[in-house]
Design an enzyme around this catalytic site. Structure first.
Site, PDB file in Angstrom:
ATOM      1  N   ASP A 171       1.636  -1.539  -6.050  1.00  0.00           N
ATOM      2  CA  ASP A 171       2.272  -2.340  -4.998  1.00  0.00           C
ATOM      3  C   ASP A 171       3.213  -3.368  -5.633  1.00  0.00           C
ATOM      4  OD1 ASP A 171       2.600  -2.794  -2.263  1.00  0.00           O
ATOM      5  OD2 ASP A 171       1.073  -4.355  -2.200  1.00  0.00           O
ATOM      6  N   HIS A 256       8.353   1.039   0.435  1.00  0.00           N
ATOM      7  CA  HIS A 256       7.332   0.892   1.482  1.00  0.00           C
ATOM      8  C   HIS A 256       7.599   1.834   2.666  1.00  0.00           C
ATOM      9  CE1 HIS A 256       5.556  -2.504  -0.642  1.00  0.00           C
ATOM     10  NE2 HIS A 256       4.534  -2.381   0.182  1.00  0.00           N
ATOM     11  N   HIS A 259       6.247   5.106   1.618  1.00  0.00           N
ATOM     12  CA  HIS A 259       4.786   4.978   1.773  1.00  0.00           C
ATOM     13  C   HIS A 259       4.393   5.253   3.225  1.00  0.00           C
ATOM     14  CE1 HIS A 259       1.551   2.494   3.451  1.00  0.00           C
ATOM     15  NE2 HIS A 259       0.860   2.831   2.376  1.00  0.00           N
ATOM     16  N   HIS A 273      -3.049   2.129  -0.653  1.00  0.00           N
ATOM     17  CA  HIS A 273      -1.685   1.675  -0.334  1.00  0.00           C
ATOM     18  C   HIS A 273      -0.792   1.666  -1.579  1.00  0.00           C
ATOM     19  CE1 HIS A 273       1.414  -0.917   1.486  1.00  0.00           C
ATOM     20  NE2 HIS A 273       1.353  -1.643   0.389  1.00  0.00           N
TER      21      HIS A 273
HETATM   22 ZN   LIG Z   1       2.659  -3.288  -0.160  1.00  0.00          ZN
END
Ligand SMILES: [Zn+2]
Length: 382
Positions: A171, A256, A259, A273
């Protein structure tokens, strides 16, 4: 557009830091509600409550139900009111922290966040993710302000499963490249409700990225031994403070959104995540036509700490072209942060970038395996 920088009130990090909580809580409230999962509270309530008692702060402990949902937040708000709590202490991983921040927001009370893992940017942010009761995403709750205090005890982090630390690095890895994309386009930051980047944000994003490359492997090895070392302290700060601040103030971009696209495939749901974000960043760099050296550096880092570099690493061992198209389409849905890129991005472009990134990652893995010292050893003996 004005420059904007938001930040938490106080950030505390160190081995045994949780035992200092009373001093920080004393500045913020007179009666605390301590919220966290059973495991998280069993790890640290025994240290938190005596420290609060030294400051004459009574506390009530309440177990978190597991989902940061509207009914659970309402229940915790009612518990806080019953006990006259004017300070929330949220202990645990992302969901417990989000619920605790949302409860404090409803009560207009201060919140202290005590993360027991450093897998996401949740601890520092002024955002809480609200889920439906079945665990699916409902919405983002934009909070009045960032948490008043984040207290990270690195002894707790060293005892958590190493996978969380590594996912947090995934992340954090997105921060530099996503905020760079936003800086190039000068798009208003969706996470702070507008504003452009400060020099401080740019500097934090850069040092976050450099810290990951420098200390990532050593920190992973330290946690495998449940050891607190300077390398672990550096990575905990990179995952939590540096990434938290520069991601929120720098803005999200392709990583993101890709993602979010990946989450539409059931096979990826077992992945954390940050694991999906890491592959999302690789796709972003390919999509943006970044220099080969930057892509090679990213591949090398992800491989060295065990972050995904190809679709097979995300449990997508035989995805169909329709699967890839579905991910690409979801990545460019209206409102997605991929539109903060400095040029217009279409689903076709994302689809092509996913396929190319997967080929790069698969090829990289293959070459590294071929040169694996274990294989060399085996060849010499045979
Ligand atoms: Zn994140």
């Amino acid at each position: 557009m004005s420059r904007l920088f938001c930040s938490p009130g106080r950030y505390v990090q160190g081995a045994g830091a949780v035992r200092e909580i009373g001093g920080h809580a004393g500045r913020l409230g007179r009666c605390a509600l301590l919220v966290g999962g059973k495991t998280a509270l069993s790890l640290c309530a025994g240290a938190i409550q005596p420290s609060l008692a030294v400051e004459a702060i009574p506390s009530h402990q309440e177990y978190f139900g597991g989902t940061s949902s509207r009914p659970e937040i309402d229940r915790l708000v009612a518990v806080a009111k019953t006990h006259g709590a004017d300070l929330i202490i949220a202990v645990g991983g992302g969901a417990a922290i989000d619920a605790g921040k949302a409860v404090a927001h409803e009560l207009q009370a201060p919140v202290i966040v005590v993360p027991t893992t450093v897998a996401t940017d949740a601890p520092c942010s002024a955002l809480a993710v609200i889920y439906c009761d079945d665990g699916s995403f409902e919405r983002y709750l934009l909070l009045r302000r960032n948490p008043d205090c984040i207290l990270v005890d690195t002894e707790l982090i060293a005892r958590a499963p190493v996978r969380f630390l590594v996912a947090g690095m995934g992340d954090a890895l997105a921060t530099y490249w996503e905020s760079d994309s936003c800086a190039r386009s000068n798009a208003p930051n969706q996470l702070t409700g507008g504003g452009s980047q400060t020099l401080a944000t740019r500097a934090l994003a850069r040092i976050c990225y450099e810290t990951l490359l420098e200390w990532g492997v050593a920190a992973k090895l330290a946690v495998e031994q449940q050891s607190v070392t300077p390398a672990l302290e550096a990575i905990v700060e990179a995952n939590t403070l540096l990434s938290g601040l520069s991601s929120e103030n720098g803005g999200h971009a392709g990583g993101h959104s890709i993602h979010n696209g990946l989450t539409t495939l059931a096979a990826t749901r077992a992945k954390l995540h940050g694991e999906k974000v890491a592959f999302g960043v690789l796709v972003q760099l390919v999509l943006e036509g970044r220099p080969p050296e930057a892509i090679a550096e990213l591949l090398g880092f992800c491989h060295s700490v065990g972050l995904p570099i190809c679709l097979a690493d995300l449990e997508l061992t035989a995805p169909t072209i329709e699967d890839i198209r579905q991910v690409a389409k979801a990545s460019v849905a209206e409102g997605e942060t991929i539109h903060s890129t400095w040029f217009p991005v279409t689903a076709d472009m994302v689809e092509a970038a996913i396929l190319a990134a997967d080929a790069l990652g698969t090829g990289y893995r293959q070459r590294r395996t071929d040169r694996d010292p274990g294989t060399d050893e085996w060849l010499r003996q045979s």
